[in-house]
Design an enzyme around this catalytic site. Structure first.
Site, PDB file in Angstrom:
ATOM      1  N   ARG A 176      24.502 -93.482 -13.636  1.00 47.23           N
ATOM      2  CA  ARG A 176      24.967 -93.408 -15.053  1.00 47.23           C
ATOM      3  C   ARG A 176      23.787 -93.141 -15.807  1.00 47.23           C
ATOM      4  O   ARG A 176      24.228 -92.219 -16.751  1.00 47.23           O
ATOM      5  CB  ARG A 176      25.691 -94.992 -15.196  1.00 47.23           C
ATOM      6  N   HIS A 180      29.430 -99.792 -13.377  1.00 42.52           N
ATOM      7  CA  HIS A 180      29.619 -98.819 -13.945  1.00 42.52           C
ATOM      8  C   HIS A 180      28.140 -98.070 -14.039  1.00 42.52           C
ATOM      9  O   HIS A 180      28.046 -96.737 -14.027  1.00 42.52           O
ATOM     10  CB  HIS A 180      29.669 -99.172 -15.373  1.00 42.52           C
ATOM     11  N   CYS A 181      27.145 -98.718 -14.151  1.00 43.71           N
ATOM     12  CA  CYS A 181      25.677 -98.250 -13.930  1.00 43.71           C
ATOM     13  C   CYS A 181      25.315 -97.310 -12.696  1.00 43.71           C
ATOM     14  O   CYS A 181      24.365 -96.685 -12.877  1.00 43.71           O
ATOM     15  CB  CYS A 181      24.700 -99.490 -14.049  1.00 43.71           C
ATOM     16  N   ILE A 182      25.924 -97.769 -11.776  1.00 41.01           N
ATOM     17  CA  ILE A 182      25.727 -97.098 -10.614  1.00 41.01           C
ATOM     18  C   ILE A 182      26.478 -95.914 -10.117  1.00 41.01           C
ATOM     19  O   ILE A 182      26.503 -95.014  -9.058  1.00 41.01           O
ATOM     20  CB  ILE A 182      25.501 -97.973  -9.177  1.00 41.01           C
ATOM     21  N   ASN A 200      25.304-102.892 -13.231  1.00 39.08           N
ATOM     22  CA  ASN A 200      26.439-103.320 -12.309  1.00 39.08           C
ATOM     23  C   ASN A 200      27.298-101.973 -11.813  1.00 39.08           C
ATOM     24  O   ASN A 200      26.761-100.860 -11.944  1.00 39.08           O
ATOM     25  CB  ASN A 200      27.386-104.306 -12.839  1.00 39.08           C
TER      26      ASN A 200
END
Length: 366
Positions: A96, A353-355, A351
């Site tokens: 992301r 969304h970040c990955i 989390n």
């Protein structure tokens, strides 16, 4: 293949915009976690979590997993066949943030934005490969590349696809990212790059978020006019005044088209900290970000991924897990909401969304 020459224009010049995450995707990009100073036990527990996230998303849309040459065979042996592996050079697994932000136009063409990257203001000492990653991905796809000269990460922005952007001052005005840049200067870059007409500035992100306040952990557009916000009823929690201020501000805002925003509260998980055992499994290296025992984790259910037919939501074996899933299901009645246990991802500093990074649907490469 890294692209050498960015486009000389900006997305707004060329009629490109960043679509909302809830708009149709061609697929989802991820990266294989392996840094021992970020992921405990040489990344093995995190890899198991990434495998579950990737396999769940692959039920709804294609998943492309970037992986280093050294880890290719290991990743291939563990990931489901439905996940395509692509060899990439990178420093850490936050697609992301270090990957491109995709933009589209009305003709269905896809291009990408390559932001400047400095590891969230220098959280680790070497980020050169991460700073080149967007160019690698866009080169592989043959998409035109816009170079935006602003130190920023994809988790710092959230759009409704219709001209409205939400960001935090804590992240984008961070002196370790963009020293000396005024808010109006930063906003001008965002407007040109994302083709937005209104920027809503929230003061702070989630308490103790090591990204220094990424908006994607605090709130996000469910669809135009509707925003999901992390919340707590505990007035003694440091998160309470942050969420309250955001709620009061967003409830009084209108979007770029003049519509009032409806804000839906999603209660945060019970505050969590790193255990002594978890901290002991992280290798301390020169220039790495410390993760000591008892450090608070920035847990949030807002850090979910919206796929074409589903929503993949972090779970923590917490008493608020079920309520979060149920609320998110009401927000996405036409999608299947699935929870994935995500503490191992949270231990690394982010989390689901970040990955992940969605690549929007489009039929042309120009």
């Amino acid at each position: 293949m890294t692209q050498k020459n960015p486009l000389p224009t900006t997305p707004i010049d060329d009629g490109f915009r960043m679509p909302g995450e809830f708009e149709p995707h061609a697929g989802c990009w991820m990266l294989w976690p392996e840094r021992p100073d970020v992921w405990r036990q040489n990344g093995r527990p995190a890899q198991a979590a990434f495998i579950e996230v990737a396999g769940t998303i692959a039920q709804f849309e294609p998943v492309w997993m970037g992986v280093s040459a050294a880890s290719y065979a290991t990743a291939r042996a563990q990931l489901p066949a439905s996940v395509e592996l692509i060899e990439l050079d990178y420093n850490d697994a936050w697609m992301r943030d270090n990957g491109p932000t995709f933009v589209v136009n009305d003709a269905g063409e896809v291009r990408g934005i390559d932001w400047d990257f400095n590891a969230w203001g220098g959280l680790y000492h070497d980020w050169k490969a991460d700073d080149r990653l967007a160019s690698q991905v866009l080169g592989l796809r043959g998409y035109g590349r816009y170079k935006a000269h602003l130190v920023m990460e994809g988790g710092a922005i959230d759009v409704d696809g219709q001209g409205t952007l939400i960001v935090t001052e804590q992240s984008l005005l961070d002196p370790l990212r963009n020293p000396g840049r005024r808010r109006d200067e930063v906003e001008a870059v965002l407007r040109a790059a994302l083709n937005v007409q209104k920027v809503i500035w929230i003061a702070e992100g989630v308490h103790e978020d090591e990204t220094n306040g990424h908006v994607d952990n605090l709130c996000c557009f469910v669809r135009p006019g509707v925003v999901a916000l992390t919340w707590t009823d505990d007035a003694d929690d440091p998160q309470y005044p942050i969420s309250l201020a955001a709620f009061e501000q967003l409830s009084q805002e209108t979007d770029a088209r003049g519509r009032p925003l409806h804000v839906v509260k999603i209660h945060q998980p019970t505050p969590m900290t790193i255990s002594a055992e978890e901290a002991a499994g992280i290798v301390s290296m020169p220039g790495s970000h410390p993760r000591p025992p008892a450090q608070r984790l920035a847990g949030s259910y807002i850090n979910y991924y919206v796929a074409n037919g589903g929503v993949i939501v972090p779970q923590f074996n917490d008493r608020f897990d079920t309520a979060a899933l149920e609320t998110i299901q009401t927000l996405f009645p036409d999608r299947t909401v699935i929870g994935v246990y995500a503490r191992e991802i949270l231990l690394g500093g982010g989390n689901i969304h970040c990955i992940t990074q969605q690549q929007p649907m489009g039929g042309s490469k120009k």
